[in-house]
Motif scaffolding. Structure first.
Motif, PDB file in Angstrom:
ATOM      1  N   VAL A  13       0.625  -1.383   0.027  1.00  9.82           N
ATOM      2  CA  VAL A  13      -0.008  -0.035   0.149  1.00  9.82           C
ATOM      3  C   VAL A  13       0.875   1.264  -0.086  1.00  9.82           C
ATOM      4  N   HIS A  14       2.118   1.203   0.127  1.00  4.50           N
ATOM      5  CA  HIS A  14       2.931   2.373   0.064  1.00  4.50           C
ATOM      6  C   HIS A  14       3.315   2.775  -1.226  1.00  4.50           C
ATOM      7  N   ASN A  15       2.896   1.956  -2.446  1.00  3.60           N
ATOM      8  CA  ASN A  15       3.105   2.195  -3.743  1.00  3.60           C
ATOM      9  C   ASN A  15       2.348   3.557  -4.063  1.00  3.60           C
ATOM     10  N   THR A  24     -14.155  14.963   3.272  1.00  2.00           N
ATOM     11  CA  THR A  24     -13.439  14.724   4.612  1.00  2.00           C
ATOM     12  C   THR A  24     -12.022  15.533   4.458  1.00  2.00           C
ATOM     13  N   PHE A  25     -11.778  15.444   3.102  1.00  2.00           N
ATOM     14  CA  PHE A  25     -10.266  16.136   2.863  1.00  2.00           C
ATOM     15  C   PHE A  25     -10.440  16.990   1.770  1.00  2.00           C
ATOM     16  N   PRO A  26     -11.101  18.412   2.009  1.00  2.00           N
ATOM     17  CA  PRO A  26     -11.106  19.317   1.290  1.00  2.00           C
ATOM     18  C   PRO A  26     -10.048  19.863   0.453  1.00  2.00           C
ATOM     19  N   GLY A  27     -10.027  20.290  -0.747  1.00  2.00           N
ATOM     20  CA  GLY A  27      -8.909  20.805  -1.312  1.00  2.00           C
ATOM     21  C   GLY A  27      -7.906  19.717  -1.773  1.00  2.00           C
ATOM     22  N   TYR A  28      -8.013  18.391  -1.657  1.00  2.00           N
ATOM     23  CA  TYR A  28      -7.140  17.447  -2.241  1.00  2.00           C
ATOM     24  C   TYR A  28      -7.985  16.862  -3.576  1.00  2.00           C
ATOM     25  N   HIS A  29      -7.077  16.427  -4.314  1.00  2.00           N
ATOM     26  CA  HIS A  29      -7.585  15.768  -5.648  1.00  2.00           C
ATOM     27  C   HIS A  29      -7.799  14.195  -5.440  1.00  2.00           C
ATOM     28  N   ASP A  30      -8.398  13.583  -6.257  1.00  2.00           N
ATOM     29  CA  ASP A  30      -8.650  12.095  -6.288  1.00  2.00           C
ATOM     30  C   ASP A  30      -7.467  11.194  -5.504  1.00  2.00           C
ATOM     31  N   GLN A  31      -6.395  11.534  -6.594  1.00  4.04           N
ATOM     32  CA  GLN A  31      -5.288  10.671  -6.189  1.00  4.04           C
ATOM     33  C   GLN A  31      -4.667  11.044  -5.010  1.00  4.04           C
ATOM     34  N   ASP A  32      -4.469  12.140  -4.536  1.00  4.38           N
ATOM     35  CA  ASP A  32      -4.162  12.364  -2.935  1.00  4.38           C
ATOM     36  C   ASP A  32      -5.091  11.583  -1.978  1.00  4.38           C
ATOM     37  N   VAL A  33      -6.441  11.671  -2.286  1.00  7.75           N
ATOM     38  CA  VAL A  33      -7.218  11.116  -1.221  1.00  7.75           C
ATOM     39  C   VAL A  33      -7.187   9.548  -1.073  1.00  7.75           C
ATOM     40  N   LEU A  34      -7.031   9.088  -2.550  1.00  8.62           N
ATOM     41  CA  LEU A  34      -6.733   7.807  -2.374  1.00  8.62           C
ATOM     42  C   LEU A  34      -5.431   7.095  -1.864  1.00  8.62           C
ATOM     43  N   ASN A  35      -4.312   8.151  -1.853  1.00  9.18           N
ATOM     44  CA  ASN A  35      -3.363   7.681  -1.012  1.00  9.18           C
ATOM     45  C   ASN A  35      -3.576   7.580   0.561  1.00  9.18           C
ATOM     46  N   ILE A  36      -4.451   8.593   0.914  1.00 12.05           N
ATOM     47  CA  ILE A  36      -4.899   8.755   2.152  1.00 12.05           C
ATOM     48  C   ILE A  36      -5.798   7.489   2.773  1.00 12.05           C
ATOM     49  N   LYS A  69      -5.994   4.512   1.001  1.00 15.25           N
ATOM     50  CA  LYS A  69      -6.010   3.011   0.569  1.00 15.25           C
ATOM     51  C   LYS A  69      -5.745   2.070   1.991  1.00 15.25           C
ATOM     52  N   SER A  70      -5.378   2.567   3.017  1.00 19.97           N
ATOM     53  CA  SER A  70      -5.055   1.459   4.053  1.00 19.97           C
ATOM     54  C   SER A  70      -6.227   1.736   5.116  1.00 19.97           C
ATOM     55  N   ASP A  71      -7.316   2.411   4.712  1.00 25.08           N
ATOM     56  CA  ASP A  71      -8.450   2.556   5.613  1.00 25.08           C
ATOM     57  C   ASP A  71      -9.217   1.178   5.967  1.00 25.08           C
ATOM     58  N   PRO A  72      -9.459   1.091   7.182  1.00 29.27           N
ATOM     59  CA  PRO A  72     -10.067  -0.196   7.689  1.00 29.27           C
ATOM     60  C   PRO A  72     -11.417  -0.490   6.838  1.00 29.27           C
ATOM     61  N   LEU A  90     -12.668  -5.575  -0.240  1.00 28.04           N
ATOM     62  CA  LEU A  90     -12.190  -5.216  -1.470  1.00 28.04           C
ATOM     63  C   LEU A  90     -10.598  -5.573  -1.655  1.00 28.04           C
ATOM     64  N   LYS A  91     -10.525  -6.188  -3.116  1.00 24.91           N
ATOM     65  CA  LYS A  91      -8.972  -6.692  -3.255  1.00 24.91           C
ATOM     66  C   LYS A  91      -8.311  -5.688  -3.998  1.00 24.91           C
ATOM     67  N   MET A  92      -7.265  -4.970  -3.646  1.00 22.94           N
ATOM     68  CA  MET A  92      -6.774  -3.921  -4.409  1.00 22.94           C
ATOM     69  C   MET A  92      -5.224  -4.354  -4.839  1.00 22.94           C
ATOM     70  N   LYS A  93      -4.946  -4.082  -5.935  1.00 20.36           N
ATOM     71  CA  LYS A  93      -3.563  -4.317  -6.422  1.00 20.36           C
ATOM     72  C   LYS A  93      -3.118  -2.924  -7.281  1.00 20.36           C
ATOM     73  N   PHE A  94      -1.665  -3.113  -7.130  1.00 24.22           N
ATOM     74  CA  PHE A  94      -0.867  -2.070  -7.931  1.00 24.22           C
ATOM     75  C   PHE A  94      -0.010  -2.593  -8.962  1.00 24.22           C
ATOM     76  N   LEU A  95      -0.315  -1.990 -10.184  1.00 26.89           N
ATOM     77  CA  LEU A  95       0.415  -2.244 -11.341  1.00 26.89           C
ATOM     78  C   LEU A  95       1.869  -1.738 -11.410  1.00 26.89           C
ATOM     79  N   ASP A  96       2.670  -2.766 -12.016  1.00 25.14           N
ATOM     80  CA  ASP A  96       3.871  -2.728 -11.980  1.00 25.14           C
ATOM     81  C   ASP A  96       4.397  -1.484 -13.268  1.00 25.14           C
ATOM     82  N   THR A  97       5.366  -0.748 -12.994  1.00 28.22           N
ATOM     83  CA  THR A  97       5.699   0.184 -14.048  1.00 28.22           C
ATOM     84  C   THR A  97       6.483  -0.352 -15.112  1.00 28.22           C
TER      85      THR A  97
END
Length: 402
Positions: free
Chosen positions: A254-256, A284-296, A298-301, A308-315
């Protein structure tokens, strides 16, 4: 969160039976009992009855026809019911350009869908839809990519303004106009401006609606170049998988640093609830865009709670200017991320396409042995984005490249 608008469709009642010649209240009248109706009266009575029946059929047909083209507001994968669209979809407007059934979202998605109800979706505004702008380079990448041309049959272009929609109708088959009252998305939306934030969050809520209609999707920004079919590289068991600005080596880490410009999502209860949660988190996080909020989040309980099963794609397969794919024999997509300014983006995208064409012109043996690498980024610079990232970390604890 924007409250959902409920669409109501009321079927008109059928007209009452026509009785053109009411009987007299005098039931003892010998004339009414004994004399047969004249032939002309009988013919007129039957004619008026047929007219009444025909009018009833027309009313019922029109009511059922309007319902037939309504989007499915119930997930095809569950019995639960979901809320209706919160947007002013132009498919229900009276604009002559968009009123035809051919541009209704349900029909557009159905026409473009693969056998498993998967569609590829991108979104453009007037700036990105102009001739020789981003959308032309995007479509070119499909045409020159390795086995990617056929995927254009499954691509839906979402136009955020009228000019983008008009251009889409000229250059592509599957187009849909998504209009918002009081919001002008025609011009280039600079990073983190109010228009940029509205555009990003509008995108998230629209994609939630697509999931609710039962369609899986690959969402791709139009500045993502498609060089190979990405589907063989997707994880079969993931509900939500997303490309990264920075990939740390594990698809489960999740640190990706994810990038919302490219993701593959399966339609089910888990993904719908996740998109609702993602969208509602912008309050909850006004002023952030969707990517910033996802980073916040993505580890929420909550994500564990819904399963949900989340995967991060290899660059290595899904690269970008932040972290380019190194092997052109493996690359599927390349994103013009980490880049400010449309002119800078267009310059580096054109160089990227030239690099790919040169690689594809090599004989197969040289392709395998080649140490050929991208000549980008050139005009796109990472320094301004690192500066923004540092400010977010210091001032508000935010994270994530863009």
């Amino acid at each position: 969160m924007i409250p959902p608008h409920r669409l109501s469709y009321h079927r008109k009642p059928s007209p009452p039976p026509v009785t053109p010649f009411p009987r007299s209240s005098d039931s003892s009248s010998p004339t009414l009992k004994m004399l047969p109706e004249p032939p002309a009266t009988l013919i007129l009575r039957r004619f008026l009855f047929l007219v009444a029946v025909s009018l009833s059929c027309v009313i019922l047909f029109r009511a059922s026809d309007s319902i037939r083209f309504l989007p499915r507001f119930q997930s095809s994968t569950s019995g639960s019911s979901f809320s209706s669209f919160p947007f002013n979809f132009s498919a229900f407007d009276d604009s002559p350009l968009e009123a035809g059934d051919g541009y209704r979202l349900e029909k557009v998605l159905k026409d473009a869908a693969m056998e498993d109800s998967t569609v590829i979706i991108t979104a453009i505004n007037e700036a990105w839809a102009a001739p020789n702008s981003v959308i032309d380079l995007f479509l070119e990448s499909f045409r020159i990519g390795d086995h990617t041309r056929r995927l254009l049959n499954h691509l839906v272009i979402i136009a955020l303004d009228q000019k983008a929609f008009a251009r889409c109708l000229v250059i592509h088959t599957h187009c849909f106009s998504l209009v918002s009252d009081g919001v002008d998305f025609r011009h280039e939306a600079y990073f983190m401006t109010p228009d940029y934030l509205k555009m990003m969050w509008k995108r998230i809520d629209f994609l939630r609606s697509v999931l609710e209609m039962g369609y899986n999707f690959v969402f791709t920004d139009a500045d993502v170049m498609w060089f190979r079919d990405p589907f063989p590289q997707f994880y079969l068991d993931a509900d939500f998988q997303i490309a990264c600005d920075i990939f740390l080596g594990s698809s489960d880490d999740v640190h990706n640093r994810p990038n919302g410009g490219f993701n593959y999502v399966k339609s089910n209860n888990r993904s719908v609830e996740f998109y609702k949660f993602w969208y509602s988190s912008h309050e909850t996080f006004p002023g952030y865009h969707d990517q910033d909020v996802l980073n916040i989040i993505k580890s929420d309980p909550f994500i564990l709670d819904i399963g949900l099963k989340m995967k991060f794609l290899d660059t290595a397969y899904f690269g970008g200017l932040c972290e380019p794919s190194k092997d052109l024999n493996e690359v599927c997509t390349m994103h013009a991320n980490c880049c400010f300014g449309l002119d800078n983006k267009l310059h580096d995208l054109r160089v990227m396409l030239q690099d790919w064409k040169h690689f594809m012109s090599l004989p197969p043996r040289l392709k395998r042995l080649s140490n050929f690498s991208w000549r980008v980024p050139q005009n796109c610079s990472l320094s301004s984005i690192h500066h923004y990232d540092s400010l977010k970390d210091i001032e508000e604890g935010g994270a994530g490249l863009t």
